[in-house]
Design an enzyme around this catalytic site. Sequence first.
Site, PDB file in Angstrom:
ATOM      1  N   CYS A  38      31.965  38.560  38.453  1.00 56.05           N
ATOM      2  CA  CYS A  38      32.280  37.452  37.544  1.00 56.05           C
ATOM      3  C   CYS A  38      33.621  37.577  36.823  1.00 56.05           C
ATOM      4  O   CYS A  38      34.268  36.574  36.521  1.00 56.05           O
ATOM      5  CB  CYS A  38      31.198  37.303  36.469  1.00 56.05           C
ATOM      6  SG  CYS A  38      29.523  37.568  37.046  1.00 56.05           S
TER       7      CYS A  38
ATOM      8  N   CYS B 169      37.019  35.665  37.628  1.00 58.76           N
ATOM      9  CA  CYS B 169      37.217  34.257  37.244  1.00 58.76           C
ATOM     10  C   CYS B 169      37.079  34.022  35.739  1.00 58.76           C
ATOM     11  O   CYS B 169      37.780  33.199  35.168  1.00 58.76           O
ATOM     12  CB  CYS B 169      36.218  33.363  37.973  1.00 58.76           C
ATOM     13  SG  CYS B 169      36.561  33.269  39.735  1.00 58.76           S
ATOM     14  N   HIS B 170      36.139  34.734  35.098  1.00 57.63           N
ATOM     15  CA  HIS B 170      35.861  34.424  33.690  1.00 57.63           C
ATOM     16  C   HIS B 170      36.577  35.348  32.711  1.00 57.63           C
ATOM     17  O   HIS B 170      36.585  35.077  31.511  1.00 57.63           O
ATOM     18  CB  HIS B 170      34.346  34.484  33.425  1.00 57.63           C
ATOM     19  CG  HIS B 170      33.569  33.481  34.234  1.00 57.63           C
ATOM     20  ND1 HIS B 170      33.402  32.178  33.837  1.00 57.63           N
ATOM     21  CD2 HIS B 170      32.937  33.594  35.420  1.00 57.63           C
ATOM     22  CE1 HIS B 170      32.683  31.528  34.746  1.00 57.63           C
ATOM     23  NE2 HIS B 170      32.398  32.366  35.719  1.00 57.63           N
TER      24      HIS B 170
ATOM     25  N   MET C 139      31.754  27.027  41.008  1.00 50.82           N
ATOM     26  CA  MET C 139      31.170  28.370  41.039  1.00 50.82           C
ATOM     27  C   MET C 139      30.164  28.428  42.191  1.00 50.82           C
ATOM     28  O   MET C 139      29.319  27.545  42.329  1.00 50.82           O
ATOM     29  CB  MET C 139      30.467  28.680  39.716  1.00 50.82           C
ATOM     30  CG  MET C 139      29.886  30.081  39.700  1.00 50.82           C
ATOM     31  SD  MET C 139      29.183  30.511  38.099  1.00 50.82           S
ATOM     32  CE  MET C 139      27.446  30.592  38.507  1.00 50.82           C
TER      33      MET C 139
ATOM     34  N   HIS D 106      48.003  31.895  38.922  1.00 54.28           N
ATOM     35  CA  HIS D 106      47.259  32.740  39.853  1.00 54.28           C
ATOM     36  C   HIS D 106      48.195  33.318  40.908  1.00 54.28           C
ATOM     37  O   HIS D 106      48.789  34.355  40.700  1.00 54.28           O
ATOM     38  CB  HIS D 106      46.105  31.946  40.456  1.00 54.28           C
ATOM     39  CG  HIS D 106      45.115  32.801  41.151  1.00 54.28           C
ATOM     40  ND1 HIS D 106      44.311  33.688  40.492  1.00 54.28           N
ATOM     41  CD2 HIS D 106      44.803  32.931  42.471  1.00 54.28           C
ATOM     42  CE1 HIS D 106      43.553  34.337  41.361  1.00 54.28           C
ATOM     43  NE2 HIS D 106      43.832  33.898  42.572  1.00 54.28           N
TER      44      HIS D 106
ATOM     45  N   HIS E 223      45.590  26.789  45.892  1.00 62.97           N
ATOM     46  CA  HIS E 223      45.457  28.248  46.093  1.00 62.97           C
ATOM     47  C   HIS E 223      46.354  28.620  47.269  1.00 62.97           C
ATOM     48  O   HIS E 223      45.919  28.631  48.420  1.00 62.97           O
ATOM     49  CB  HIS E 223      43.991  28.617  46.353  1.00 62.97           C
ATOM     50  CG  HIS E 223      43.768  30.105  46.342  1.00 62.97           C
ATOM     51  ND1 HIS E 223      44.182  30.932  47.372  1.00 62.97           N
ATOM     52  CD2 HIS E 223      43.207  30.931  45.420  1.00 62.97           C
ATOM     53  CE1 HIS E 223      43.866  32.193  47.076  1.00 62.97           C
ATOM     54  NE2 HIS E 223      43.277  32.214  45.892  1.00 62.97           N
TER      55      HIS E 223
HETATM   56 FE1  DHE Z   1      42.476  37.449  45.688  1.00 65.51          FE
HETATM   57  C1  DHE Z   1      45.822  37.694  46.452  1.00 65.51           C
HETATM   58  C2  DHE Z   1      43.217  37.529  42.378  1.00 65.51           C
HETATM   59  C3  DHE Z   1      39.250  36.563  44.972  1.00 65.51           C
HETATM   60  C4  DHE Z   1      41.625  38.104  48.900  1.00 65.51           C
HETATM   61  N1  DHE Z   1      44.197  37.570  44.626  1.00 65.51           N
HETATM   62  C5  DHE Z   1      45.481  37.625  45.135  1.00 65.51           C
HETATM   63  C6  DHE Z   1      46.413  37.625  44.037  1.00 65.51           C
HETATM   64  C7  DHE Z   1      45.680  37.597  42.883  1.00 65.51           C
HETATM   65  C8  DHE Z   1      44.286  37.556  43.260  1.00 65.51           C
HETATM   66  C9  DHE Z   1      46.201  37.600  41.465  1.00 65.51           C
HETATM   67  C10 DHE Z   1      47.930  37.643  44.172  1.00 65.51           C
HETATM   68  C11 DHE Z   1      48.439  39.049  44.365  1.00 65.51           C
HETATM   69  C12 DHE Z   1      49.955  39.077  44.526  1.00 65.51           C
HETATM   70  O1  DHE Z   1      50.496  38.273  45.306  1.00 65.51           O
HETATM   71  O2  DHE Z   1      50.603  39.891  43.868  1.00 65.51           O
HETATM   72  N2  DHE Z   1      41.414  37.060  43.963  1.00 65.51           N
HETATM   73  C13 DHE Z   1      41.909  37.186  42.724  1.00 65.51           C
HETATM   74  C14 DHE Z   1      40.877  36.897  41.745  1.00 65.51           C
HETATM   75  O3  DHE Z   1      40.988  37.017  40.482  1.00 65.51           O
HETATM   76  C15 DHE Z   1      39.717  36.349  42.471  1.00 65.51           C
HETATM   77  C16 DHE Z   1      39.673  34.822  42.288  1.00 65.51           C
HETATM   78  C17 DHE Z   1      38.358  36.840  41.997  1.00 65.51           C
HETATM   79  C18 DHE Z   1      38.169  38.328  41.990  1.00 65.51           C
HETATM   80  O4  DHE Z   1      37.264  38.764  41.279  1.00 65.51           O
HETATM   81  O5  DHE Z   1      38.876  39.074  42.652  1.00 65.51           O
HETATM   82  C19 DHE Z   1      40.104  36.694  43.918  1.00 65.51           C
HETATM   83  N3  DHE Z   1      40.740  37.323  46.774  1.00 65.51           N
HETATM   84  C20 DHE Z   1      39.539  36.937  46.289  1.00 65.51           C
HETATM   85  C21 DHE Z   1      38.522  36.984  47.315  1.00 65.51           C
HETATM   86  O6  DHE Z   1      37.304  36.685  47.180  1.00 65.51           O
HETATM   87  C22 DHE Z   1      39.185  37.433  48.582  1.00 65.51           C
HETATM   88  C23 DHE Z   1      39.122  36.313  49.635  1.00 65.51           C
HETATM   89  C24 DHE Z   1      38.549  38.705  49.160  1.00 65.51           C
HETATM   90  C25 DHE Z   1      38.524  39.854  48.191  1.00 65.51           C
HETATM   91  O7  DHE Z   1      39.222  40.831  48.435  1.00 65.51           O
HETATM   92  O8  DHE Z   1      37.824  39.785  47.173  1.00 65.51           O
HETATM   93  C26 DHE Z   1      40.615  37.654  48.084  1.00 65.51           C
HETATM   94  N4  DHE Z   1      43.546  37.813  47.388  1.00 65.51           N
HETATM   95  C27 DHE Z   1      42.987  38.116  48.592  1.00 65.51           C
HETATM   96  C28 DHE Z   1      44.057  38.413  49.535  1.00 65.51           C
HETATM   97  C29 DHE Z   1      45.271  38.279  48.839  1.00 65.51           C
HETATM   98  C30 DHE Z   1      44.912  37.912  47.483  1.00 65.51           C
HETATM   99  C31 DHE Z   1      43.859  38.767  51.008  1.00 65.51           C
HETATM  100  C32 DHE Z   1      46.691  38.481  49.389  1.00 65.51           C
HETATM  101  C33 DHE Z   1      47.180  37.263  50.107  1.00 65.51           C
HETATM  102  C34 DHE Z   1      48.601  37.390  50.599  1.00 65.51           C
HETATM  103  O9  DHE Z   1      48.851  37.007  51.758  1.00 65.51           O
HETATM  104  O10 DHE Z   1      49.463  37.829  49.845  1.00 65.51           O
END
Ligand code: DHE
Length: 527
Positions: free
Chosen positions: A43, A46-47, A84, A321, A363
């Site tokens: 959680c 997001c929160h 959610m 984000h 996104h």
């Molecule tokens: Fe991510 C990038 C945060 C959920 C896979 N994710 C990012 C970035 C942030 C972020 C701030 C950018 C980083 C950068 O460029 O410096 N992500 C978050 C969250 O806060 C969120 C919504 C919830 C959480 O609790 O993490 C979240 N993200 C996810 C997922 O559910 C994903 C699909 C699988 C996982 O790992 O949890 C996921 N996020 C990714 C990936 C990137 C990413 C693969 C990099 C993408 C790229 O090509 O640069």
Amino acid sequence: MKKWLYMLPVAAIALSAGFASANEVKVSDEEMSIGKKAYFDRCSGCHGTLRKGATGPNLEPKRTTALGTDALKVFLEFGTPGGMPSFKDMLTEKERDIMARFLQVPAPLPPEMSLAEMKESWKVLVPVDKRPSKPQHNRNWKNYFGVILRDAGKAAVIDGDTKELVGIVDTGFAVHILRSSASGRYMYSIGRDGKATIFDLWTDKPTMVAEVKVGSDARSIDSSKYKGFEDKYAIIGDYWPPQFIILDGQTLEPIKVVSTRSMTYDTNEYHPEPRVAAIIASHIAPEWMLNIKETGYIWIVDYSDLKNLKITQLEAERFLHDGGWASDKRHFLMAANMRNRVVVVDTKNKNVPAIVDVGTKPHPGRGANWDDSKFGPVWATPHLGEPALALIGTDPVNHKANAWKMVKKVPVLGAGGLFVKTHPKSDRIWVDSTLDPDPEKTRSLTILNKKNLDEPFKTIKVADHGRVVHLEYNDKGDEVWVSVWDKKGEIVVYDDKTMKEKKRITGDWLVTPTGKFNVTNTVGDIY
Ligand code: DHE
């Protein structure tokens, strides 16, 4: 090991013998630790750790006690219209009941982390002078793919030419992203638990050379990419504690910690938890760009003089984000997804020329850039909340009328889009729809023709299981790699031109693959 502190002293006292909130919601010590772990795992992203709300709404006791246990349980079981997801498959009925009560008592406050505490966890496994001075193998390492094996706590390195597994490194819990050092020789990982690692691609098998823990919750890491600073520094953005850390780029020794606790850009109110979301590294100046999520600022951090650190704070939008560079590598675009907007930054003039309304919950990942025959250079983002790709014009010199405007919105297969990719040598744009509620769409991709965006999109069903997520090109730009995010995961490689499957990479080791990062494309920010 430090104990978690509780926000209100009275709560700390109450916790030693279970906890009851004002309206007598009871949470035992054991339930408190179950709730704490589940909240962190599921959680807080997001929160927020303090539950003040960001991508998801505020969940402080004032609001949650008004909702009550039964309503909270319904949200957890079925999800909400606001986006959610249902947690029915992720939390048992008992866990959902505990969570519904846990959310009504004050949020436990995790500990701070100082430079000295970070250094306690810092390990150099291979000193810099013991590392090879040239590659120890004949593989084309610039076409390696680093692949996150999320739930295995590992990252795999796959040879992009032969599609063979080169090696696996133990990165630790739920790695979120990988990034390359400027030379491409090293890859960095950052886990949701704030642990960072660096591994060397020049050894026969990739070798972990250093690790450090710099927080209890983190999502971003990058390297210094400006001429003269290649592989010199790394930077990590923490979600908790709210701060960023500058580290040695080859050993991960933490050098400097900077808190992000500050005032919101619009109401000028103090925020105790401004989390660092995306970070990108400039190629034209010794600078990193940081999204400060909750206060709505973009910070430009000049790393040329760490003792006299200069930070430019740009007023942007709240709940920043992710995002990435425009093709000129001077401007970049960042999504404030809860405000349905994309913020444009000019790194040369250090200002915000525009904030663009693009539709429900953009996104972009890092987005995708191409030269459109009608609009000139554009950058594109999918959306979490609608089945569409929004195009923003990015050339203020030769296509001024289109610059920083949404010039077109193209339909795609599903909502719940997380990532888009293209390559300068490709005529195609690939988009996922990972979080669409329809499992068919979750497992399929949209492919658009760059030369004719009005041509109906094509789709490919990638798998019959899991979720299909994140796209990456190879170095030549003629293959697209996509992950099937499942316990028994797969990486599927498509020929970009024919859209035919070239290879399905499988194996017991391919556990929950998510992000994939090609060395050449990650170093050069080609997307
Ligand atoms: Fe991510 C990038 C945060 C959920 C896979 N994710 C990012 C970035 C942030 C972020 C701030 C950018 C980083 C950068 O460029 O410096 N992500 C978050 C969250 O806060 C969120 C919504 C919830 C959480 O609790 O993490 C979240 N993200 C996810 C997922 O559910 C994903 C699909 C699988 C996982 O790992 O949890 C996921 N996020 C990714 C990936 C990137 C990413 C693969 C990099 C993408 C790229 O090509 O640069």
